[in-house]
Design a protein around this motif. Sequence first.
Motif, PDB file in Angstrom:
ATOM      1  N   ARG A   5       0.790  -1.225   0.000  1.00  0.00           N
ATOM      2  CA  ARG A   5       0.000   0.000   0.000  1.00  0.00           C
ATOM      3  C   ARG A   5       0.833   1.291   0.000  1.00  0.00           C
ATOM      4  NH1 ARG A   5      -4.465   0.641   3.855  1.00  0.00           N
ATOM      5  NH2 ARG A   5      -5.218   1.798   2.090  1.00  0.00           N
ATOM      6  N   ILE A  68       0.075  -1.448 -10.421  1.00  0.00           N
ATOM      7  CA  ILE A  68      -1.158  -2.100  -9.920  1.00  0.00           C
ATOM      8  C   ILE A  68      -0.849  -3.214  -8.894  1.00  0.00           C
ATOM      9  CG2 ILE A  68      -3.142  -3.560 -10.579  1.00  0.00           C
ATOM     10  CD1 ILE A  68      -3.386  -1.793 -13.117  1.00  0.00           C
ATOM     11  N   PRO A  69       0.114  -4.114  -9.182  1.00  0.00           N
ATOM     12  CA  PRO A  69       0.363  -5.199  -8.211  1.00  0.00           C
ATOM     13  C   PRO A  69       0.924  -4.708  -6.876  1.00  0.00           C
ATOM     14  CG  PRO A  69       1.379  -5.678 -10.353  1.00  0.00           C
ATOM     15  CD  PRO A  69       0.918  -4.268 -10.404  1.00  0.00           C
ATOM     16  N   HIS A  71      -0.527  -2.484  -5.149  1.00  0.00           N
ATOM     17  CA  HIS A  71      -1.725  -2.083  -4.389  1.00  0.00           C
ATOM     18  C   HIS A  71      -1.566  -0.710  -3.729  1.00  0.00           C
ATOM     19  CE1 HIS A  71      -3.026  -6.109  -5.151  1.00  0.00           C
ATOM     20  NE2 HIS A  71      -2.000  -6.608  -4.502  1.00  0.00           N
ATOM     21  N   SER A  73      -2.101   2.903  -2.108  1.00  0.00           N
ATOM     22  CA  SER A  73      -3.234   3.464  -1.349  1.00  0.00           C
ATOM     23  C   SER A  73      -3.492   4.900  -1.773  1.00  0.00           C
ATOM     24  CB  SER A  73      -2.941   3.415   0.143  1.00  0.00           C
ATOM     25  OG  SER A  73      -1.783   4.175   0.417  1.00  0.00           O
ATOM     26  N   LEU A 117      -5.186   3.416 -12.088  1.00  0.00           N
ATOM     27  CA  LEU A 117      -5.013   2.933 -10.706  1.00  0.00           C
ATOM     28  C   LEU A 117      -6.285   3.097  -9.888  1.00  0.00           C
ATOM     29  CD1 LEU A 117      -1.435   4.404  -9.976  1.00  0.00           C
ATOM     30  CD2 LEU A 117      -2.024   2.048 -10.579  1.00  0.00           C
ATOM     31  N   ASP A 119      -9.304   1.710  -9.623  1.00  0.00           N
ATOM     32  CA  ASP A 119      -9.942   0.565  -8.942  1.00  0.00           C
ATOM     33  C   ASP A 119      -9.123   0.098  -7.753  1.00  0.00           C
ATOM     34  OD1 ASP A 119     -12.210   0.508 -10.394  1.00  0.00           O
ATOM     35  OD2 ASP A 119     -11.558  -1.069 -11.777  1.00  0.00           O
ATOM     36  N   THR A 120      -7.817  -0.014  -7.963  1.00  0.00           N
ATOM     37  CA  THR A 120      -6.978  -0.553  -6.883  1.00  0.00           C
ATOM     38  C   THR A 120      -6.888   0.437  -5.709  1.00  0.00           C
ATOM     39  OG1 THR A 120      -4.832  -1.477  -6.322  1.00  0.00           O
ATOM     40  CG2 THR A 120      -4.822   0.097  -8.072  1.00  0.00           C
ATOM     41  N   ILE A 121      -6.901   1.742  -5.996  1.00  0.00           N
ATOM     42  CA  ILE A 121      -6.841   2.742  -4.919  1.00  0.00           C
ATOM     43  C   ILE A 121      -8.201   2.863  -4.234  1.00  0.00           C
ATOM     44  CG2 ILE A 121      -6.630   5.234  -4.451  1.00  0.00           C
ATOM     45  CD1 ILE A 121      -4.376   5.316  -6.531  1.00  0.00           C
ATOM     46  N   ARG A 123     -10.590   0.874  -3.909  1.00  0.00           N
ATOM     47  CA  ARG A 123     -11.041  -0.311  -3.181  1.00  0.00           C
ATOM     48  C   ARG A 123     -10.639  -0.243  -1.710  1.00  0.00           C
ATOM     49  NH1 ARG A 123      -8.154  -4.478  -5.909  1.00  0.00           N
ATOM     50  NH2 ARG A 123      -9.251  -3.964  -7.820  1.00  0.00           N
ATOM     51  N   ARG A 124      -9.618   0.572  -1.418  1.00  0.00           N
ATOM     52  CA  ARG A 124      -9.062   0.574  -0.059  1.00  0.00           C
ATOM     53  C   ARG A 124      -9.588   1.728   0.783  1.00  0.00           C
ATOM     54  NH1 ARG A 124      -6.207  -1.974  -3.366  1.00  0.00           N
ATOM     55  NH2 ARG A 124      -5.322  -3.890  -2.601  1.00  0.00           N
ATOM     56  N   CYS A 171     -13.374   7.060  -1.702  1.00  0.00           N
ATOM     57  CA  CYS A 171     -12.055   7.498  -2.174  1.00  0.00           C
ATOM     58  C   CYS A 171     -12.036   9.030  -2.305  1.00  0.00           C
ATOM     59  CB  CYS A 171     -11.767   6.847  -3.530  1.00  0.00           C
ATOM     60  SG  CYS A 171     -10.231   7.361  -4.289  1.00  0.00           S
TER      61      CYS A 171
END
Length: 247
Positions: A5, A68-69, A71, A73, A117, A119-121, A123-124, A171
């Motif tokens: 993250r 992306i991998p 993850h 934040s 980025l 979706d990956t950001i 999501r958290r 977000c």
Amino acid sequence: MIDARPIIVTGASRGVGYALVRQLLAQGTSVVGVARERPDLAEGPNFQFVSCDLSVPDDVAALVARLIPLHPSGLINNAALQTEADLTRLAPADLARLVRSEVAVDLVAPLMLAYGLFDTIARRPGGFICNINSALAFAPKLSAGAYCPAKAGLANATIALRALARRQTDCLVSQVVLPLVDTDMTVGRGSGKISAQKAASAILDGLRRRRAEIWVGQVRMLRLLQRLAPGATSRMLLGVPAQTSSV
Ligand SMILES: NC(=O)c1ccc[n+]([C@@H]2O[C@H](COP(=O)([O-])OP(=O)(O)OC[C@H]3O[C@@H](n4cnc5c(N)ncnc54)[C@H](OP(=O)(O)O)[C@@H]3O)[C@@H](O)[C@H]2O)c1
């Protein structure tokens, strides 16, 4: 291997981006810094540097795939390029080069990173996308004919990203508007500049407070003036009299 993250900071090699990276690392946050030149910071579990020329969209696509991998934040779209020139005096090939690279770094790359980025950001919990902008996005100056419209596009994109984020997640999509900062971008011009360190701490303070709009220092006055007398700020920066329009 970087800790999970991290926050992505573009333009990490100098100026505001370098100050942001240093302050984030000092508070124990892991960071991935992006630029062409490697900053003088040791890599380790808290810091990774990724070299990328953000003026090349294919390289930015490869960068997004690499990030992306991890993850991330958060994303701070900070890198930018501003060339002062009279665009009417450039040969067509030089004009093409200038406009293409400035729009690529100042608008295309931030869009690719933000959407790539997203979706990956998003999501958290606590995720954020932060676009570093300038008052010139709202009131252009004649000597920066590519930078100003690219930054205006970034302001527009920030509104769209915000709407997208609100629909799906909590977000934060934040826009920072900086005053003149004492960096390579402003060498030899302007007065009353703030330091890159001060700009960085104002940005991080605003993000900590989950502020959507972070207007720093003197530009807060411009924001107010724009509301009270639309057009006045543009006239001040353009240095031309008001024009009536039938459109
Ligand atoms: N300085 C000001 O007065 C001021 C005022 C308002 C807003 N801002 C905004 O604040 C942000 C930071 O500006 P700054 O003053 O810190 O600028 P700066 O000192 O000129 O630094 C620009 C950064 O962007 C990176 N960059 C430029 N072209 C790149 C490319 N093709 N590929 C990858 N990275 C590239 C540079 O890294 P490499 O050269 O190593 O690639 C550098 O790290 C920008 O968004 C700017 O628009 C600045």
